[in-house]
Design a protein around this motif. Sequence first.
Motif, PDB file in Angstrom:
ATOM      1  N   LEU A 633      30.606  24.482  -4.071  1.00  0.00           N
ATOM      2  CA  LEU A 633      30.545  25.790  -3.652  1.00  0.00           C
ATOM      3  C   LEU A 633      30.268  25.900  -2.319  1.00  0.00           C
ATOM      4  CD1 LEU A 633      29.061  27.748  -6.598  1.00  0.00           C
ATOM      5  CD2 LEU A 633      31.455  27.557  -6.109  1.00  0.00           C
ATOM      6  N   VAL A 635      29.012  28.879   0.483  1.00  0.00           N
ATOM      7  CA  VAL A 635      28.482  30.182   0.419  1.00  0.00           C
ATOM      8  C   VAL A 635      28.334  30.782   2.038  1.00  0.00           C
ATOM      9  CG1 VAL A 635      26.650  31.915   0.031  1.00  0.00           C
ATOM     10  CG2 VAL A 635      27.281  30.307  -1.950  1.00  0.00           C
ATOM     11  N   ILE A 690      31.773  33.550  -1.539  1.00  0.00           N
ATOM     12  CA  ILE A 690      31.648  32.367  -2.168  1.00  0.00           C
ATOM     13  C   ILE A 690      33.074  31.702  -2.596  1.00  0.00           C
ATOM     14  CG2 ILE A 690      30.641  31.339  -4.371  1.00  0.00           C
ATOM     15  CD1 ILE A 690      29.031  33.673  -5.014  1.00  0.00           C
TER      16      ILE A 690
END
Length: 723
Positions: A633, A635, A690
């Motif tokens: 991920l 962010v 995200i």
Amino acid sequence: MAARRKLPHVYRSHAAVRQLVESTVPTSCSISMPMAAVQIVQLAAVTSSLVLLLLQPVAATMVPPAAAPGARDSAGVTLHVQRHQVLVDNGVVQVSVSKPQGQITGVRYAGERNLLHFGNGDENSGGYWNVFWNFPGSGQPRGRIDMLDSTDFRVVSSSEEQVELSFRSTYDPSRFNSVRLTVDKRLVMLRGSSGFYCYAIFEHADSWPALNITEARLAFKLNTARFNYMAVSDEIQRYMPRAVDRDPPRGKPLAYKEAVLLLNPLEPQFKGEVDDKYQYSLDNKDNKVHGWISGGPVPVGFWVITPSNEFKSGGPLKRELTSHVGPTSLTMFLGTHYVGNDIVAKIDDGENWKKVMGPVFIYLNSNPRRGSFQALWEDAKAQAEAEASKWPYTFPESPDFHKATQRGSVTGRLLVRDKYVSGVDMPARLAYVGLAAPGAPGSWATESKGYQFWTRASVTCGSFAIGNVLAGEYNLYAWVPGFLGDYIYAASVTVSAGGAVSLGDLVFEPPRSGPTLWEMGVPDRSAAEFFIPDPNPKYLSKLFLTRDNKYRQYGLWDRYADLYPRADPVFTVGVSNYSNDWFFAHVTRKVGGGVGLTNAPTTRRIRFNLGRVVADGTYTLRVALAAAQMSRLQVQVNEATRKGSEGVFNTPEFGDGNAIARHGDHGTWWSFEFPIKGYLLMEGENTISITQVRAFSEFFGVMYDYIRLEGPPGTWRDPTTLL
């Protein structure tokens, strides 16, 4: 999804069985065993023909005929030991087992000649144990299969009240492919019981080399001509397609071989549906009974009952296979499904390890009046409750299965302390509380070598009692629905035989840095509360139309691009609804066309307003995930890439559970926190993005559990005034 490998030595073993039964068996093959009260029948000259008939395909005749169900209270258990098979009969059920291999070749009940499918050269037929295993440096990352054919047979006990049989194999260092275990498979039949019990003792000696066990299971392949109705839960049950419907040209494999589109099934009602064994998986906590019902003049139920989950890996949320088209019914004692390699049982060089798998109960019931199948299912559920109430069983003869007097208990009360929710400690209502091998918080979810003991805390005060715990050293773990994080008791817990450990009041402080500014979802380790789309009509399964089971439909990963073909949606806090506007899985999008078709990353954006910002404070974004597959991920805060690296956060690559492809709403739980400097935020509108950056497969991605933004410590006020 590991493919089953057909190994020559496995085939030869079953070929050997067929060769044996085709030969003439001398009349002296029956053995009279000098035990008090044992009833052993000499079958003399008819033995060879009876053995041959027994091991033919499912239409074969078994002998002698099983007594009617009404005879169950009077008939004792009889044992017939022949050269190549063993028959156990209690007047209700008759079971035949190959000798010494230990494969269950026949089950006769209620006039049915054989409830199992056995023969026709099928290496996976009847009832059998097997393991998928490997060893360091083998060069076979998928592992190898061993059918655990035994070499030694022994009658452990035999009386009118009970027969227990042992089929044992052990590691042979001279064979490269010999599984590095001693496996003692046990079968138990009791007087008057409408079924039989199976368990096994796995042991690795301290002088043996290392091995990894990926799967350990007990499988039953049922009579293909008789069983056509499957029941896994109250909601998941119906008539099922046939195994031949999955084979071309009747069926067409889809994105992976387990998922098959039924094009021309024998029963037209299944046309256009997808069948996949993973659609019928259950959590350990819910997997109490499942099985099949046969049609015909007298409906018969064949049920696998799990009276306790102490011997299963991964704790209460571990999801595994149950029953599926075949017809097949499984007990998965060890398995990597929905978790991945982190849960492989890794036995080290020189490690002394032993574990008892089971017992599980194979329960048979019938409805002579041809009543509804629902009555058989309700009876099977009642029997499952009855078996659970008798745990730990008193009858297993192995000293490795510990009885109630050899176990202890642990009690206490769990409270939750979160000053941003309440000024006083709160009862941890319905918390999952368990004992497992010592480790780190949450390590129980990937633990497979030891035993686990779990309960639910009370709905009122958070008190808990864990009974029938094997003596040993444990950590006490817990997680509380509605709160983030994992609890672990600071000290180890030592349980002794007959001992009662009282831990008193325990306090769990969930991870928290400041007040909640906004949140999405419910921290319950499931993605079920988020938006789950309707399936593509081309792949609709009528069994999973309800909200609670819609996530089991095939191909939901492709529905994201169908719904958002050009741009990713934006979730606006205070306006959007996570049940309608936040897709449950963060998946890829296909771009291009033809040979240039590829998977591209997708980005989720959360838009929110802040009434004021503490520029020198630290805000915390918490992202909890219900599952992950090969993901990473990224962010970003307020499109931070335009300003440099500050405000951009990256996780390591994580996840190996494949829950997206396997129709799960959860796998292994993951939690990340991202500290955000206050000066990266603005009074008014802000955006957090995200991105799941690894897009090499349509199955790479995560499932969301819960997202929360917290303000800096010491800024507590009514969160609604900050929006």
